[in-house]
Design an enzyme around this catalytic site. Structure first.
Site, PDB file in Angstrom:
ATOM      1  N   ASN A   9       0.725  -1.018   0.166  1.00  0.00           N
ATOM      2  CA  ASN A   9       0.035  -0.046  -0.060  1.00  0.00           C
ATOM      3  C   ASN A   9       1.049   1.057  -0.027  1.00  0.00           C
ATOM      4  O   ASN A   9       1.468   1.790   0.932  1.00  0.00           O
ATOM      5  CB  ASN A   9      -0.866  -0.132   1.203  1.00  0.00           C
ATOM      6  CG  ASN A   9      -1.868   1.266   1.251  1.00  0.00           C
ATOM      7  OD1 ASN A   9      -1.738   1.936   0.457  1.00  0.00           O
ATOM      8  ND2 ASN A   9      -2.699   1.117   2.250  1.00  0.00           N
ATOM      9  N   ARG A  84      -2.828  -2.153  -3.278  1.00  0.00           N
ATOM     10  CA  ARG A  84      -3.935  -1.198  -3.133  1.00  0.00           C
ATOM     11  C   ARG A  84      -3.810  -0.117  -4.114  1.00  0.00           C
ATOM     12  O   ARG A  84      -2.805   0.549  -4.140  1.00  0.00           O
ATOM     13  CB  ARG A  84      -3.930  -0.697  -1.900  1.00  0.00           C
ATOM     14  CG  ARG A  84      -5.308   0.512  -1.653  1.00  0.00           C
ATOM     15  CD  ARG A  84      -5.156   0.874  -0.258  1.00  0.00           C
ATOM     16  NE  ARG A  84      -6.246   1.894  -0.327  1.00  0.00           N
ATOM     17  CZ  ARG A  84      -6.191   3.122   0.011  1.00  0.00           C
ATOM     18  NH1 ARG A  84      -5.150   3.335   0.894  1.00  0.00           N
ATOM     19  NH2 ARG A  84      -7.181   3.961   0.331  1.00  0.00           N
ATOM     20  N   HIS A 173     -12.933   3.566  -0.527  1.00  0.00           N
ATOM     21  CA  HIS A 173     -13.002   2.746   0.744  1.00  0.00           C
ATOM     22  C   HIS A 173     -13.835   1.327   0.275  1.00  0.00           C
ATOM     23  O   HIS A 173     -14.498   0.545   0.868  1.00  0.00           O
ATOM     24  CB  HIS A 173     -13.910   3.197   1.701  1.00  0.00           C
ATOM     25  CG  HIS A 173     -13.032   4.183   2.667  1.00  0.00           C
ATOM     26  ND1 HIS A 173     -13.670   5.242   2.975  1.00  0.00           N
ATOM     27  CD2 HIS A 173     -11.901   4.163   2.972  1.00  0.00           C
ATOM     28  CE1 HIS A 173     -12.744   5.936   3.828  1.00  0.00           C
ATOM     29  NE2 HIS A 173     -11.458   5.481   3.582  1.00  0.00           N
ATOM     30  N   ARG A 234      -9.961  16.448   6.594  1.00  0.00           N
ATOM     31  CA  ARG A 234     -11.085  16.516   5.448  1.00  0.00           C
ATOM     32  C   ARG A 234     -12.249  17.271   5.900  1.00  0.00           C
ATOM     33  O   ARG A 234     -13.028  16.514   6.673  1.00  0.00           O
ATOM     34  CB  ARG A 234     -11.283  15.417   4.511  1.00  0.00           C
ATOM     35  CG  ARG A 234      -9.898  15.018   3.630  1.00  0.00           C
ATOM     36  CD  ARG A 234      -9.906  13.738   2.909  1.00  0.00           C
ATOM     37  NE  ARG A 234      -9.287  12.470   3.480  1.00  0.00           N
ATOM     38  CZ  ARG A 234      -9.161  11.225   3.024  1.00  0.00           C
ATOM     39  NH1 ARG A 234     -10.131  10.973   2.100  1.00  0.00           N
ATOM     40  NH2 ARG A 234      -8.712  10.543   3.688  1.00  0.00           N
ATOM     41  N   GLU A 378      -8.702  -4.441   5.443  1.00  0.00           N
ATOM     42  CA  GLU A 378      -8.599  -4.345   3.941  1.00  0.00           C
ATOM     43  C   GLU A 378      -7.528  -5.143   3.392  1.00  0.00           C
ATOM     44  O   GLU A 378      -7.599  -5.847   2.409  1.00  0.00           O
ATOM     45  CB  GLU A 378      -8.473  -2.922   3.665  1.00  0.00           C
ATOM     46  CG  GLU A 378      -9.747  -1.960   3.861  1.00  0.00           C
ATOM     47  CD  GLU A 378      -9.679  -0.614   4.125  1.00  0.00           C
ATOM     48  OE1 GLU A 378      -8.924  -0.309   5.079  1.00  0.00           O
ATOM     49  OE2 GLU A 378      -9.975   0.215   3.088  1.00  0.00           O
TER      50      GLU A 378
END
Ligand code: AMP
Length: 391
Positions: A9, A84, A173, A234, A378
């Site tokens: 990742n 990923r 996601h 964010r 994940e």
């Protein structure tokens, strides 16, 4: 030494690696941060790994892999490698075995995710160089949401923006949301294809998805991972009129992007932290700005849970996951407190125990719908997809 699957990742200045056994047991992990800057660091478990100067992603990859080898976690080469990849645009509805065409297609999506896809490609190219004969698989954050219907993915903008530049809602996601419906189906003893949930992934980034009969039909993130819920740094949804307003105040587009992505959300509202655990401690200690930040976070989430109901024929469960969703009984309680009219209610004991003693369930006896807390994983899903597609 057993066969292992490597999960990669690559972030803009970070690299996370994980090793899994064939039966998806996590064997080891490694993390490198501040890559490309002075003072890059790397660690694997409790071990610090020395990186010199401005180490690159390739340098960190080589160091972490040699650490795994020294510790006999990795023999010659892994069985398969899963990467990923943040943006698969409209090209990818599922994970893909990497070949030249797939590399070009990922590159084509770079304008949609300029901070992510180029660096994801750096990771892929580095492992292709090191392991040219090992099957490598790209797993996309966006792929699960390619079932969104046009009424959910089109913005109310001139159509040519979509047709010429691909401006639409993509959602992110996806690996986590897809895992949630799989796990919820298992817990509720239903086939995945007949399971409908609202999945709230609440970590540093946050998104919520309506999954009808196993398929994503609406989600809160859009063209980029900035839309939707209030997150750690964010902003989530804001009035687009804000951009003109701030531009008239002299804030240029580069500064605006930094502010909306890195200086907003919980951090911007509290003026002190983007970390939910710290925020709650501060709120409990009487800090008014932290209390407000928490209240904004939970209210926005509750509004979105309401909005997600519009996509569903029925609802089998509301699911919480991610660092906040799995661990914060306070966030779950404050959010569900807005949803009485829709019939959601919590069992306070089960909620405080994070569903650990009640088969993941935290709803009260009178709740109209089940409410579940399910840990996401994940990396394990990426490892599984890599192993499956690598054959
Ligand atoms: P993630 O990005 O999934 O690792 O989630 C990170 C977020 O989870 C951070 O905001 C953490 O503060 C939050 N988190 C982790 N544990 C807790 C906890 N016990 N209570 C509240 N928030 C938590």
């Amino acid at each position: 030494m057993e066969d292992v699957i490597l999960v990669v990742n690559c972030g803009s200045s970070s690299l996370k690696l994980a090793l899994f056994s064939r039966n998806l047991e996590r064997l080891a992990g490694g993390l490198a941060e501040r890559l490309g800057e002075d003072g890059a660091t790397a660690s694997a478990g409790d071990d610090q790994i020395s990186l010199t100067g401005k180490s690159s992603h390739e340098d960190a990859l080589a160091e972490l892999l040699s650490h795994f080898r020294e510790n006999e976690l990795l023999s010659d080469q892994p069985l398969a490698i899963g990467h990923r990849v943040v943006h698969g645009g409209e090209a990818f509805r599922a994970p893909a075995l990497i070949n030249d065409d797939v590399l070009v297609a990922i590159e084509d999506c770079s304008s949609l995710a300029p901070l992510h896809n180029p660096v994801n490609l750096t990771g892929i190219r580095a492992t292709l160089k090191l392991f040219p004969d090992v099957p490598q698989v790209a797993v996309f954050d966006t792929a699960f949401h390619q079932t969104l219907p046009p009424h959910a993915y089109l913005y109310g903008l001139p159509r040519r923006f979509y047709e010429d530049w691909g401006v639409r809602r993509y959602g992110f996601h996806g690996t986590s949301h897809s895992f949630m419906v799989e796990q919820a189906a298992r817990l509720l003893a239903k086939p995945r294809s007949e399971t409908s949930i609202i999945s709230a992934h609440l970590g540093n980034g946050c998104s919520i998805t309506a999954i009808n009969n196993g398929e994503s039909l609406d989600t809160s993130m859009g063209l980029t991972p900035l839309e939707g819920l209030v997150m750690g740094t964010r902003c989530g949804d804001v009035d687009p009129g804000l951009f003109d307003f701030l531009s008239a105040k002299g804030i240029d587009s580069e500064s605006l992007s930094r502010i909306l992505n890195r200086e907003s959300g919980l951090l911007g509202l509290s003026e002190s932290t983007n970390d939910m655990r710290t925020l709650i401690e501060q709120a409990d200690g009487g800090d008014e700005q932290s209390s407000q930040a928490l209240a904004v976070f939970c209210f926005r989430l509750a509004r979105y849970i309401g909005a997600m109901m519009a996509s569903l024929d029925e609802l089998d469960a509301l699911v919480f996951t991610g660092g906040i969703g799995e661990n914060s009984d306070r966030v779950r309680k404050d959010t569900v407190s807005h949803l009485n009219l829709m019939g959601f209610s919590l069992d306070s004991k089960a909620n405080e125990n994070h569903g650990q003693e009640s088969d993941h369930r935290i709803e009260s006896k009178t709740s109209r719908f089940p409410i579940l807390v399910i840990p996401t994983n994940e990396e394990a899903v990426i490892a599984r997809e890599a192993a499956a597609r690598a054959g």
